[in-house]
Motif scaffolding. Structure first.
Motif, PDB file in Angstrom:
ATOM      1  N   LEU A   1       0.886  -1.141   0.023  1.00 65.05           N
ATOM      2  CA  LEU A   1      -0.032  -0.226   0.051  1.00 65.05           C
ATOM      3  C   LEU A   1       0.918   1.155  -0.003  1.00 65.05           C
ATOM      4  O   LEU A   1       0.601   2.363  -0.651  1.00 65.05           O
ATOM      5  CB  LEU A   1      -0.873   0.095   1.198  1.00 65.05           C
ATOM      6  CG  LEU A   1      -1.583   1.515   1.468  1.00 65.05           C
ATOM      7  CD1 LEU A   1      -2.759   1.676   0.564  1.00 65.05           C
ATOM      8  CD2 LEU A   1      -1.947   1.404   2.978  1.00 65.05           C
ATOM      9  N   VAL A   2       1.960   1.170   0.794  1.00 60.00           N
ATOM     10  CA  VAL A   2       2.596   2.391   1.080  1.00 60.00           C
ATOM     11  C   VAL A   2       3.742   2.693   0.144  1.00 60.00           C
ATOM     12  O   VAL A   2       4.534   3.887   0.325  1.00 60.00           O
ATOM     13  CB  VAL A   2       3.092   2.702   2.498  1.00 60.00           C
ATOM     14  CG1 VAL A   2       1.638   2.729   3.538  1.00 60.00           C
ATOM     15  CG2 VAL A   2       4.044   1.433   3.100  1.00 60.00           C
TER      16      VAL A   2
ATOM     17  N   LEU B   1       2.588   9.568   3.713  1.00 58.50           N
ATOM     18  CA  LEU B   1       1.387   9.089   3.267  1.00 58.50           C
ATOM     19  C   LEU B   1       0.500  10.257   2.893  1.00 58.50           C
ATOM     20  O   LEU B   1       0.341  11.232   3.500  1.00 58.50           O
ATOM     21  CB  LEU B   1       1.043   8.310   4.393  1.00 58.50           C
ATOM     22  CG  LEU B   1       1.748   7.121   4.910  1.00 58.50           C
ATOM     23  CD1 LEU B   1       1.155   6.299   5.982  1.00 58.50           C
ATOM     24  CD2 LEU B   1       2.366   6.283   3.616  1.00 58.50           C
TER      25      LEU B   1
ATOM     26  N   ASP C   1      -3.814   6.909   1.661  1.00 61.78           N
ATOM     27  CA  ASP C   1      -2.974   6.095   2.324  1.00 61.78           C
ATOM     28  C   ASP C   1      -3.306   5.654   3.615  1.00 61.78           C
ATOM     29  O   ASP C   1      -3.531   4.687   4.222  1.00 61.78           O
ATOM     30  CB  ASP C   1      -1.547   6.312   2.064  1.00 61.78           C
ATOM     31  CG  ASP C   1      -0.960   6.430   0.776  1.00 61.78           C
ATOM     32  OD1 ASP C   1      -1.684   5.471  -0.301  1.00 61.78           O
ATOM     33  OD2 ASP C   1      -0.104   7.105   0.479  1.00 61.78           O
TER      34      ASP C   1
ATOM     35  N   THR D   1      -6.950   4.086   4.264  1.00 60.16           N
ATOM     36  CA  THR D   1      -6.652   2.446   3.802  1.00 60.16           C
ATOM     37  C   THR D   1      -5.832   1.861   4.832  1.00 60.16           C
ATOM     38  O   THR D   1      -6.202   0.782   5.231  1.00 60.16           O
ATOM     39  CB  THR D   1      -5.893   2.189   2.354  1.00 60.16           C
ATOM     40  OG1 THR D   1      -6.513   3.126   1.387  1.00 60.16           O
ATOM     41  CG2 THR D   1      -5.742   1.009   2.011  1.00 60.16           C
TER      42      THR D   1
ATOM     43  N   ARG E   1      -5.506   1.853  -6.353  1.00 63.30           N
ATOM     44  CA  ARG E   1      -5.495   3.297  -6.371  1.00 63.30           C
ATOM     45  C   ARG E   1      -5.789   4.036  -7.408  1.00 63.30           C
ATOM     46  O   ARG E   1      -5.712   3.851  -8.444  1.00 63.30           O
ATOM     47  CB  ARG E   1      -3.945   3.561  -6.123  1.00 63.30           C
ATOM     48  CG  ARG E   1      -3.433   3.078  -4.939  1.00 63.30           C
ATOM     49  CD  ARG E   1      -2.148   3.857  -4.771  1.00 63.30           C
ATOM     50  NE  ARG E   1      -1.196   2.917  -3.775  1.00 63.30           N
ATOM     51  CZ  ARG E   1      -0.056   3.182  -3.478  1.00 63.30           C
ATOM     52  NH1 ARG E   1       0.550   4.424  -3.717  1.00 63.30           N
ATOM     53  NH2 ARG E   1       0.541   2.460  -2.481  1.00 63.30           N
TER      54      ARG E   1
END
Length: 158
Positions: free
Chosen positions: A38-39, A70, A74, A77, A158
């Protein structure tokens, strides 16, 4: 010897320090790789620690991303998949800010509804989930009114 700061503790050699970026700590071990995906981007320098000892969680994960802060999406999520995590913002090798992730009251367009009959799975409607319980994190779809554990939701791309 390198000019890059590192920390050592007894016999354990710790990971290279980052000059600027984000550290996400206290991630449930099972979702560590999901958080890392994710990050981080394809060119980011990333450290992933999984199944590390933790007094609070038993086992935990840590993700360090150099040069990255972030976004709001982000953070939302991250709150959905690791609500108990904490975030450290690093500037010039120092912790500039440390805080819990924070769970919002509403998640918008972050995950797909688990109900296959929900209108959001058939038409172009942004998903909306209200938080009904924080520990464990339960959310309710505003359209079909189904309540599910946040961990059961599939994240939207995303």
């Amino acid at each position: 010897m390198s000019d890059i700061p590192t920390a050592s503790h007894g016999r354990n050699r710790m990971v290279e320090a980052i000059a600027n970026g984000t550290v996400i700590d206290h991630i449930p071990a099972a979702v560590t790789l999901k958080v890392a995906a994710l990050v981080s981007g394809p060119d980011d320098q990333v450290f992933i620690g999984q199944n590390l000892r933790s007094a609070r969680l038993g086992r935990k994960g840590v993700v360090k991303v150099s040069g990255r802060l972030l976004t709001g999406r982000d953070l939302q999520t991250l709150a959905l998949i690791a609500p108990g995590a904490s975030i450290c913002i690093i500037r010039n090798y120092e912790i500039a800010e440390k805080r819990p992730v924070g769970v919002p009251d509403l998640f918008e367009a972050i995950a797909r509804c688990a109900n296959p009959n929900c209108v959001t799975n058939h038409e172009r409607w942004p998903t909306l989930f209200d938080v009904t319980h924080r520990d464990p994190l339960l959310v309710r779809c505003r359209y079909c009114e189904r309540t599910v554990p946040a961990a059961d939701l599939a994240l939207l791309p995303r």
